[in-house]
Design a protein around this motif. Structure first.
Motif, PDB file in Angstrom:
ATOM      1  N   ASP A   1       0.856  -1.183   0.000  1.00 32.91           N
ATOM      2  CA  ASP A   1       0.000   0.000   0.000  1.00 32.91           C
ATOM      3  C   ASP A   1       0.892   1.234   0.000  1.00 32.91           C
ATOM      4  O   ASP A   1       1.717   1.399   0.904  1.00 32.91           O
ATOM      5  CB  ASP A   1      -0.885   0.045   1.254  1.00 32.91           C
ATOM      6  CG  ASP A   1      -1.901  -1.077   1.259  1.00 32.91           C
ATOM      7  OD1 ASP A   1      -2.168  -1.643   0.185  1.00 32.91           O
ATOM      8  OD2 ASP A   1      -2.425  -1.368   2.351  1.00 32.91           O
ATOM      9  N   TRP A   2       0.714   2.093  -0.983  1.00 33.38           N
ATOM     10  CA  TRP A   2       1.517   3.311  -1.108  1.00 33.38           C
ATOM     11  C   TRP A   2       0.584   4.484  -0.843  1.00 33.38           C
ATOM     12  O   TRP A   2      -0.334   4.733  -1.636  1.00 33.38           O
ATOM     13  CB  TRP A   2       2.108   3.354  -2.518  1.00 33.38           C
ATOM     14  CG  TRP A   2       3.054   4.488  -2.790  1.00 33.38           C
ATOM     15  CD1 TRP A   2       3.362   5.544  -1.983  1.00 33.38           C
ATOM     16  CD2 TRP A   2       3.829   4.665  -3.990  1.00 33.38           C
ATOM     17  NE1 TRP A   2       4.287   6.356  -2.598  1.00 33.38           N
ATOM     18  CE2 TRP A   2       4.587   5.851  -3.825  1.00 33.38           C
ATOM     19  CE3 TRP A   2       3.943   3.941  -5.179  1.00 33.38           C
ATOM     20  CZ2 TRP A   2       5.441   6.331  -4.815  1.00 33.38           C
ATOM     21  CZ3 TRP A   2       4.799   4.419  -6.160  1.00 33.38           C
ATOM     22  CH2 TRP A   2       5.544   5.592  -5.987  1.00 33.38           C
ATOM     23  N   VAL A   3       0.810   5.152   0.273  1.00 31.45           N
ATOM     24  CA  VAL A   3      -0.034   6.299   0.626  1.00 31.45           C
ATOM     25  C   VAL A   3       0.679   7.573   0.184  1.00 31.45           C
ATOM     26  O   VAL A   3       1.807   7.840   0.602  1.00 31.45           O
ATOM     27  CB  VAL A   3      -0.320   6.331   2.144  1.00 31.45           C
ATOM     28  CG1 VAL A   3      -1.175   7.547   2.499  1.00 31.45           C
ATOM     29  CG2 VAL A   3      -1.011   5.041   2.578  1.00 31.45           C
ATOM     30  N   LEU A   4       0.022   8.311  -0.694  1.00 27.29           N
ATOM     31  CA  LEU A   4       0.683   9.465  -1.296  1.00 27.29           C
ATOM     32  C   LEU A   4      -0.318  10.544  -1.669  1.00 27.29           C
ATOM     33  O   LEU A   4      -1.528  10.300  -1.744  1.00 27.29           O
ATOM     34  CB  LEU A   4       1.444   9.016  -2.550  1.00 27.29           C
ATOM     35  CG  LEU A   4       0.618   8.375  -3.675  1.00 27.29           C
ATOM     36  CD1 LEU A   4       0.181   9.408  -4.693  1.00 27.29           C
ATOM     37  CD2 LEU A   4       1.395   7.291  -4.358  1.00 27.29           C
ATOM     38  N   ILE A   5       0.216  11.729  -1.920  1.00 29.94           N
ATOM     39  CA  ILE A   5      -0.577  12.837  -2.462  1.00 29.94           C
ATOM     40  C   ILE A   5       0.129  13.332  -3.715  1.00 29.94           C
ATOM     41  O   ILE A   5       1.243  13.854  -3.628  1.00 29.94           O
ATOM     42  CB  ILE A   5      -0.710  14.001  -1.449  1.00 29.94           C
ATOM     43  CG1 ILE A   5      -1.389  13.524  -0.159  1.00 29.94           C
ATOM     44  CG2 ILE A   5      -1.498  15.155  -2.075  1.00 29.94           C
ATOM     45  CD1 ILE A   5      -1.504  14.600   0.913  1.00 29.94           C
ATOM     46  N   PRO A   6      -0.469  13.149  -4.901  1.00 29.09           N
ATOM     47  CA  PRO A   6       0.126  13.721  -6.117  1.00 29.09           C
ATOM     48  C   PRO A   6       0.043  15.245  -6.008  1.00 29.09           C
ATOM     49  O   PRO A   6      -1.003  15.784  -5.644  1.00 29.09           O
ATOM     50  CB  PRO A   6      -0.770  13.202  -7.248  1.00 29.09           C
ATOM     51  CG  PRO A   6      -1.604  12.118  -6.644  1.00 29.09           C
ATOM     52  CD  PRO A   6      -1.723  12.443  -5.193  1.00 29.09           C
ATOM     53  N   LEU A   7       1.148  15.924  -6.307  1.00 26.05           N
ATOM     54  CA  LEU A   7       1.177  17.371  -6.114  1.00 26.05           C
ATOM     55  C   LEU A   7       1.152  18.155  -7.416  1.00 26.05           C
ATOM     56  O   LEU A   7       0.680  19.277  -7.456  1.00 26.05           O
ATOM     57  CB  LEU A   7       2.429  17.763  -5.307  1.00 26.05           C
ATOM     58  CG  LEU A   7       2.542  17.140  -3.912  1.00 26.05           C
ATOM     59  CD1 LEU A   7       3.874  17.502  -3.280  1.00 26.05           C
ATOM     60  CD2 LEU A   7       1.392  17.594  -3.021  1.00 26.05           C
ATOM     61  N   LYS A   8       1.680  17.573  -8.479  1.00 28.20           N
ATOM     62  CA  LYS A   8       1.805  18.314  -9.747  1.00 28.20           C
ATOM     63  C   LYS A   8       1.040  17.602 -10.850  1.00 28.20           C
ATOM     64  O   LYS A   8       1.225  16.409 -11.073  1.00 28.20           O
ATOM     65  CB  LYS A   8       3.275  18.423 -10.159  1.00 28.20           C
ATOM     66  CG  LYS A   8       3.949  19.628  -9.575  1.00 28.20           C
ATOM     67  CD  LYS A   8       5.330  19.964 -10.130  1.00 28.20           C
ATOM     68  CE  LYS A   8       5.995  19.044 -11.086  1.00 28.20           C
ATOM     69  NZ  LYS A   8       7.435  19.320 -11.215  1.00 28.20           N
ATOM     70  N   SER A   9       0.185  18.359 -11.551  1.00 29.61           N
ATOM     71  CA  SER A   9      -0.551  17.744 -12.652  1.00 29.61           C
ATOM     72  C   SER A   9       0.412  17.398 -13.788  1.00 29.61           C
ATOM     73  O   SER A   9       1.483  17.996 -13.918  1.00 29.61           O
ATOM     74  CB  SER A   9      -1.647  18.680 -13.143  1.00 29.61           C
ATOM     75  OG  SER A   9      -1.081  19.881 -13.623  1.00 29.61           O
TER      76      SER A   9
END
Ligand SMILES: [Cu+2]
Length: 134
Positions: A100-108
């Motif tokens: 499980d990779w918990v992440l927030i994409p920041l750049k479109s």
């Protein structure tokens, strides 16, 4: 004062996305297809995700997308009883493995995804990650 400020926030404020969305991606298949399922993964920038990776195939695979990883903030990667924090650029999954990779994409943007095992990308184990702003 702080209560007053909370009242002032609109209920639909787009910057507030407390929920974690789950996206499941399989690396290969039980019939040894060299593909990602799905091949196109879509994210919204600023949203927190749990990227659930699994490998149902009889061989090892990698989820490799360096540019996507660089454009994201990673909280952690959890696999079994191991939790990895810090910069993640690829995740290796052994046969039957899950992570499980918990992440927030920041750049479109549009980012390429591939498996870095020799010959796998060439055989079709490629994908596309699309991060949009809304
Ligand atoms: Cu592979």
């Amino acid at each position: 004062m702080s209560c007053y400020l909370m009242w002032m926030l609109p209920a639909n404020a787009t910057s507030i996305k407390p929920s974690v969305k789950e996206i499941q991606v399989s690396l290969g298949s039980s019939t040894s297809e060299l593909k990602f399922f799905p091949e196109k993964i879509e994210f919204i920038a600023g949203q927190k995700y749990k990227l659930i990776l699994d490998n149902p195939s009889p061989e090892k695979h990698y989820f490799t997308s360096k540019d996507f990883a660089d454009a994201s903030w990673t909280q952690n990667v959890q696999a079994g009883k191991v939790e990895v924090k810090g910069a993640i650029h690829e995740v290796e999954l052994k046969p039957g493995g899950k992570a499980d990779w918990v992440l927030i994409p920041l750049k479109s943007g549009t980012y390429e995804l591939h498996c870095s095992i020799k010959g796998h990308a060439e055989a079709g184990m490629r994908g596309e990650i699309v991060v949009s702003n809304s």
